[in-house]
Design a protein around this motif. Structure first.
Motif, PDB file in Angstrom:
ATOM      1  N   GLY A  56       0.796  -1.208   0.000  1.00 31.08           N
ATOM      2  CA  GLY A  56       0.000   0.000   0.000  1.00 31.08           C
ATOM      3  C   GLY A  56       0.836   1.269   0.000  1.00 31.08           C
ATOM      4  O   GLY A  56       1.974   1.287   0.482  1.00 31.08           O
ATOM      5  N   GLU A  57       0.252   2.329  -0.553  1.00 30.76           N
ATOM      6  CA  GLU A  57       0.848   3.662  -0.540  1.00 30.76           C
ATOM      7  C   GLU A  57      -0.084   4.603   0.211  1.00 30.76           C
ATOM      8  O   GLU A  57      -1.306   4.509   0.073  1.00 30.76           O
ATOM      9  CB  GLU A  57       1.043   4.193  -1.960  1.00 30.76           C
ATOM     10  N   LEU A  58       0.497   5.551   0.951  1.00 27.21           N
ATOM     11  CA  LEU A  58      -0.298   6.391   1.839  1.00 27.21           C
ATOM     12  C   LEU A  58       0.196   7.827   1.804  1.00 27.21           C
ATOM     13  O   LEU A  58       1.397   8.079   1.754  1.00 27.21           O
ATOM     14  CB  LEU A  58      -0.187   5.861   3.277  1.00 27.21           C
ATOM     15  N   GLN A  59      -0.759   8.778   1.815  1.00 24.86           N
ATOM     16  CA  GLN A  59      -0.434  10.179   2.031  1.00 24.86           C
ATOM     17  C   GLN A  59      -1.407  10.747   3.059  1.00 24.86           C
ATOM     18  O   GLN A  59      -2.622  10.571   2.934  1.00 24.86           O
ATOM     19  CB  GLN A  59      -0.532  10.989   0.739  1.00 24.86           C
ATOM     20  N   LEU A  60      -0.880  11.411   4.072  1.00 22.06           N
ATOM     21  CA  LEU A  60      -1.682  12.053   5.104  1.00 22.06           C
ATOM     22  C   LEU A  60      -1.779  13.547   4.823  1.00 22.06           C
ATOM     23  O   LEU A  60      -0.822  14.162   4.339  1.00 22.06           O
ATOM     24  CB  LEU A  60      -1.060  11.832   6.487  1.00 22.06           C
ATOM     25  N   PHE A  61      -2.934  14.138   5.160  1.00 22.17           N
ATOM     26  CA  PHE A  61      -3.149  15.575   4.990  1.00 22.17           C
ATOM     27  C   PHE A  61      -3.703  16.173   6.278  1.00 22.17           C
ATOM     28  O   PHE A  61      -4.461  15.516   7.014  1.00 22.17           O
ATOM     29  CB  PHE A  61      -4.146  15.846   3.859  1.00 22.17           C
ATOM     30  N   LEU A  62      -3.343  17.426   6.520  1.00 23.35           N
ATOM     31  CA  LEU A  62      -3.873  18.202   7.632  1.00 23.35           C
ATOM     32  C   LEU A  62      -4.576  19.444   7.099  1.00 23.35           C
ATOM     33  O   LEU A  62      -4.152  20.035   6.099  1.00 23.35           O
ATOM     34  CB  LEU A  62      -2.762  18.634   8.584  1.00 23.35           C
ATOM     35  N   ALA A  63      -5.640  19.845   7.791  1.00 23.00           N
ATOM     36  CA  ALA A  63      -6.305  21.124   7.526  1.00 23.00           C
ATOM     37  C   ALA A  63      -5.990  22.068   8.680  1.00 23.00           C
ATOM     38  O   ALA A  63      -6.117  21.688   9.843  1.00 23.00           O
ATOM     39  CB  ALA A  63      -7.807  20.931   7.397  1.00 23.00           C
ATOM     40  N   GLU A  68      -4.065  26.583  14.070  1.00 21.80           N
ATOM     41  CA  GLU A  68      -4.978  25.563  14.605  1.00 21.80           C
ATOM     42  C   GLU A  68      -5.213  24.451  13.583  1.00 21.80           C
ATOM     43  O   GLU A  68      -5.592  24.708  12.436  1.00 21.80           O
ATOM     44  CB  GLU A  68      -6.321  26.188  14.982  1.00 21.80           C
ATOM     45  N   VAL A  69      -5.028  23.215  14.015  1.00 22.20           N
ATOM     46  CA  VAL A  69      -5.352  22.058  13.186  1.00 22.20           C
ATOM     47  C   VAL A  69      -6.850  21.794  13.303  1.00 22.20           C
ATOM     48  O   VAL A  69      -7.376  21.617  14.401  1.00 22.20           O
ATOM     49  CB  VAL A  69      -4.551  20.819  13.629  1.00 22.20           C
ATOM     50  N   VAL A  70      -7.550  21.790  12.168  1.00 22.56           N
ATOM     51  CA  VAL A  70      -9.008  21.653  12.185  1.00 22.56           C
ATOM     52  C   VAL A  70      -9.488  20.425  11.419  1.00 22.56           C
ATOM     53  O   VAL A  70     -10.703  20.221  11.283  1.00 22.56           O
ATOM     54  CB  VAL A  70      -9.688  22.923  11.626  1.00 22.56           C
ATOM     55  N   GLY A  71      -8.567  19.595  10.926  1.00 19.90           N
ATOM     56  CA  GLY A  71      -9.005  18.390  10.232  1.00 19.90           C
ATOM     57  C   GLY A  71      -7.833  17.557   9.759  1.00 19.90           C
ATOM     58  O   GLY A  71      -6.680  18.018   9.741  1.00 19.90           O
ATOM     59  N   ARG A  72      -8.156  16.310   9.392  1.00 19.63           N
ATOM     60  CA  ARG A  72      -7.144  15.388   8.879  1.00 19.63           C
ATOM     61  C   ARG A  72      -7.807  14.370   7.970  1.00 19.63           C
ATOM     62  O   ARG A  72      -9.030  14.127   8.050  1.00 19.63           O
ATOM     63  CB  ARG A  72      -6.426  14.663  10.024  1.00 19.63           C
ATOM     64  N   ILE A  73      -7.005  13.745   7.103  1.00 19.15           N
ATOM     65  CA  ILE A  73      -7.489  12.649   6.255  1.00 19.15           C
ATOM     66  C   ILE A  73      -6.281  11.878   5.729  1.00 19.15           C
ATOM     67  O   ILE A  73      -5.182  12.436   5.617  1.00 19.15           O
ATOM     68  CB  ILE A  73      -8.341  13.187   5.074  1.00 19.15           C
ATOM     69  N   SER A  74      -6.484  10.617   5.441  1.00 20.70           N
ATOM     70  CA  SER A  74      -5.479   9.793   4.755  1.00 20.70           C
ATOM     71  C   SER A  74      -6.007   9.441   3.378  1.00 20.70           C
ATOM     72  O   SER A  74      -7.200   9.188   3.204  1.00 20.70           O
ATOM     73  CB  SER A  74      -5.180   8.521   5.551  1.00 20.70           C
ATOM     74  N   ALA A  75      -5.128   9.432   2.401  1.00 15.26           N
ATOM     75  CA  ALA A  75      -5.448   8.930   1.064  1.00 15.26           C
ATOM     76  C   ALA A  75      -4.515   7.768   0.798  1.00 15.26           C
ATOM     77  O   ALA A  75      -3.319   7.862   1.064  1.00 15.26           O
ATOM     78  CB  ALA A  75      -5.258  10.030   0.019  1.00 15.26           C
ATOM     79  N   HIS A  76      -5.063   6.656   0.268  1.00 15.71           N
ATOM     80  CA  HIS A  76      -4.210   5.488   0.098  1.00 15.71           C
ATOM     81  C   HIS A  76      -4.638   4.592  -1.049  1.00 15.71           C
ATOM     82  O   HIS A  76      -5.817   4.542  -1.416  1.00 15.71           O
ATOM     83  CB  HIS A  76      -4.098   4.667   1.391  1.00 15.71           C
ATOM     84  N   VAL A  77      -3.636   3.936  -1.585  1.00 15.24           N
ATOM     85  CA  VAL A  77      -3.818   2.971  -2.674  1.00 15.24           C
ATOM     86  C   VAL A  77      -3.319   1.622  -2.182  1.00 15.24           C
ATOM     87  O   VAL A  77      -2.158   1.493  -1.771  1.00 15.24           O
ATOM     88  CB  VAL A  77      -3.033   3.398  -3.928  1.00 15.24           C
ATOM     89  N   PRO A  86     -10.209  -3.155  -9.793  1.00 12.39           N
ATOM     90  CA  PRO A  86      -9.335  -2.257 -10.555  1.00 12.39           C
ATOM     91  C   PRO A  86      -9.777  -0.794 -10.480  1.00 12.39           C
ATOM     92  O   PRO A  86     -10.976  -0.487 -10.561  1.00 12.39           O
ATOM     93  CB  PRO A  86      -9.454  -2.791 -11.991  1.00 12.39           C
ATOM     94  N   GLY A  87      -8.791   0.075 -10.290  1.00 14.06           N
ATOM     95  CA  GLY A  87      -9.041   1.515 -10.318  1.00 14.06           C
ATOM     96  C   GLY A  87      -9.563   2.113  -9.040  1.00 14.06           C
ATOM     97  O   GLY A  87      -9.793   3.326  -8.977  1.00 14.06           O
ATOM     98  N   GLN A  88      -9.757   1.311  -7.984  1.00 16.32           N
ATOM     99  CA  GLN A  88     -10.349   1.836  -6.745  1.00 16.32           C
ATOM    100  C   GLN A  88      -9.271   2.194  -5.721  1.00 16.32           C
ATOM    101  O   GLN A  88      -8.371   1.408  -5.444  1.00 16.32           O
ATOM    102  CB  GLN A  88     -11.300   0.806  -6.124  1.00 16.32           C
ATOM    103  N   GLY A  89      -9.394   3.399  -5.195  1.00 15.35           N
ATOM    104  CA  GLY A  89      -8.552   3.844  -4.094  1.00 15.35           C
ATOM    105  C   GLY A  89      -9.399   4.142  -2.874  1.00 15.35           C
ATOM    106  O   GLY A  89     -10.634   4.000  -2.910  1.00 15.35           O
ATOM    107  N   HIS A  90      -8.740   4.565  -1.804  1.00 15.17           N
ATOM    108  CA  HIS A  90      -9.433   4.770  -0.531  1.00 15.17           C
ATOM    109  C   HIS A  90      -8.962   6.042   0.157  1.00 15.17           C
ATOM    110  O   HIS A  90      -7.864   6.532  -0.098  1.00 15.17           O
ATOM    111  CB  HIS A  90      -9.172   3.595   0.430  1.00 15.17           C
ATOM    112  N   TRP A  91      -9.802   6.537   1.051  1.00  8.24           N
ATOM    113  CA  TRP A  91      -9.354   7.490   2.058  1.00  8.24           C
ATOM    114  C   TRP A  91      -9.945   7.078   3.400  1.00  8.24           C
ATOM    115  O   TRP A  91     -10.864   6.265   3.466  1.00  8.24           O
ATOM    116  CB  TRP A  91      -9.697   8.939   1.695  1.00  8.24           C
ATOM    117  N   GLY A  92      -9.384   7.640   4.472  1.00  8.48           N
ATOM    118  CA  GLY A  92      -9.859   7.289   5.807  1.00  8.48           C
ATOM    119  C   GLY A  92      -9.229   8.166   6.868  1.00  8.48           C
ATOM    120  O   GLY A  92      -8.700   9.237   6.571  1.00  8.48           O
ATOM    121  N   LEU A  93      -9.295   7.704   8.127  1.00 11.20           N
ATOM    122  CA  LEU A  93      -8.768   8.448   9.271  1.00 11.20           C
ATOM    123  C   LEU A  93      -9.259   9.890   9.240  1.00 11.20           C
ATOM    124  O   LEU A  93      -8.539  10.832   9.567  1.00 11.20           O
ATOM    125  CB  LEU A  93      -7.242   8.392   9.285  1.00 11.20           C
TER     126      LEU A  93
END
Length: 378
Positions: A56-63, A68-77, A86-93
């Motif tokens: 798997g590959e992962l990238q984390l993001f902060l808002a 002030e940190v007001v949000g977060r998300i992970s994007a991953h393959v 085929p062609g489906q990715g995910h996000w979470g956290l």
């Protein structure tokens, strides 16, 4: 003028700490949120620790608004997922203090996934279907059990406003396990007890690796046709075994044999969330000692059945339900008579898995949590 919202990739140790710490601010006033162990979250996100990163590959993001940190998300393959879907990715956290932050975070995750050639998103998964799948949409006023998530009720709107539609619902079922089986099920169990071909046994923790191999072999066969099923790699099996071994209680894990062949299993575990709820996510300075002491006898008020399976060769006809109900009943007796446990949870169960849904809906059982998995074309 309010401060502008900025979405940035997690790129430093401080960013990662802010990502892990955010839920403490989001759920500060939520009595039903259980603080996870920060060491566990760090391990989940660490490529040197979590074997998921082997495929798997992962990238984390902060808002942020200002500082002030007001949000977060992970994007991953997940490349094993893509082999089947085929062609489906995910996000979470996913966590967000408001709708604007939520929308911007989801958009950032989608942009990253497009850059990886992803054409549709299925989620949330944090990180995989084997971790914490789905978004809680019903059952907010009860603390989740071990390995299940808890989310703000606002998130359902944030996700659907971003153009996502339901693909699957996952249910958990709760019941007072002091309630006896109804006569028709009890008779089925009694017939099974008299059948010399059937043996329901406890696992032997002194042979943990062998027993784990048996259970996982049954799981791979029983679940292989289920939506979302991705086989665990050898490294993931070893990783999961290491994490589960301290909370395995031998007479709460059953293996069913027919003519000497293991054909079904049921894993029941203490609700570890009860053991960590007061640690506030910290193992230092005294959390380690408290947790280790509690794990010596991890008998909790609640137990959960996260995994259960019957080999395909035995899924048709009465045998599958007979074995399942026998394992449930034998475990129920141990919980009530030996450990004084009175509350059990079964699941998650896919809404369209009719066989498991019929077993989960035991006398007195009702849905206590529903988690929704969404999909969107990119």
């Amino acid at each position: 003028m309010s401060k502008a919202l900025a979405i940035t990739p997690v790129s430093s140790r401080a960013d990662r700490a802010a990502f892990i710490d955010l839920p403490w601010a989001i759920y500060a006033d939520d009595p039903y949120w259980v603080p996870p162990l920060k060491a566990e979250v760090k391990g989940l996100l660490d490529p040197d620790t979590n074997p998921w990163f082997g495929h798997g590959e992962l990238q984390l993001f902060l808002a942020r608004r200002g500082e002030e940190v007001v949000g977060r998300i992970s994007a991953h393959v997940d490349h094993l997922w893509i082999e089947r879907y085929p062609g489906q990715g995910h996000w979470g956290l996913f966590e967000a203090k408001d709708a604007e932050a939520g929308a911007a975070l989801i958009a950032a995750a989608e942009d990253w996934l497009r850059g990886k050639g992803i054409t549709s998103v299925v989620g949330p998964f944090s990180l995989s279907i084997w971790d914490e799948p789905g978004l809680l949409i019903d059952g907010f006023e009860e603390k989740p059990m071990v390995m299940m998530g808890h989310h703000s009720p606002a998130y359902e709107g944030y996700v659907e406003d971003a153009g996502y539609a339901k693909v699957k619902d996952l249910h958990t079922f709760a019941l007072d396990i002091r309630i006896d089986m109804i006569p028709v099920i009890d008779k089925l169990i009694q017939l099974g007890e008299k059948n010399p071909r059937i043996r329901i046994r406890d696992v032997d923790k002194s042979k943990f690796d062998e027993e784990a191999a048996i259970i996982l072999d049954i799981l791979n066969d029983a679940w292989s046709d289920n939506w979302g099923y991705i086989p665990l790699t050898d490294a993931e099996i070893a990783y999961a075994g290491k994490k589960l071994k301290p909370i395995i209680v031998e007479d709460l894990v059953k293996i069913a044999e027919v003519d000497g062949e293991p054909v079904a299993f049921m894993l029941t575990i203490p609700d570890v969330n009860e053991l960590i709820d007061d640690l506030d996510g910290r193992l230092l300075p005294f959390g380690w000692a408290k947790l280790l002491w509690r794990l010596r006898k991890p008998y909790t008020r609640r137990v959960r059945v996260p995994l259960m399976g019957v080999r395909k060769s035995h899924q048709k006809g009465r045998m599958a339900s007979q074995l399942a109900f026998m394992m449930i009943e034998f475990t129920r007796r141990v919980c009530v008579d030996k450990y004084g446990i009175n509350f059990g949870e079964f699941g998650w169960v896919l809404e369209d898995n009719q066989g498991m849904m019929s077993i989960a809906q035991l006398p007195g059982a009702g849905t206590n949590h529903t988690y929704r998995v969404y999909e969107k074309a990119l």
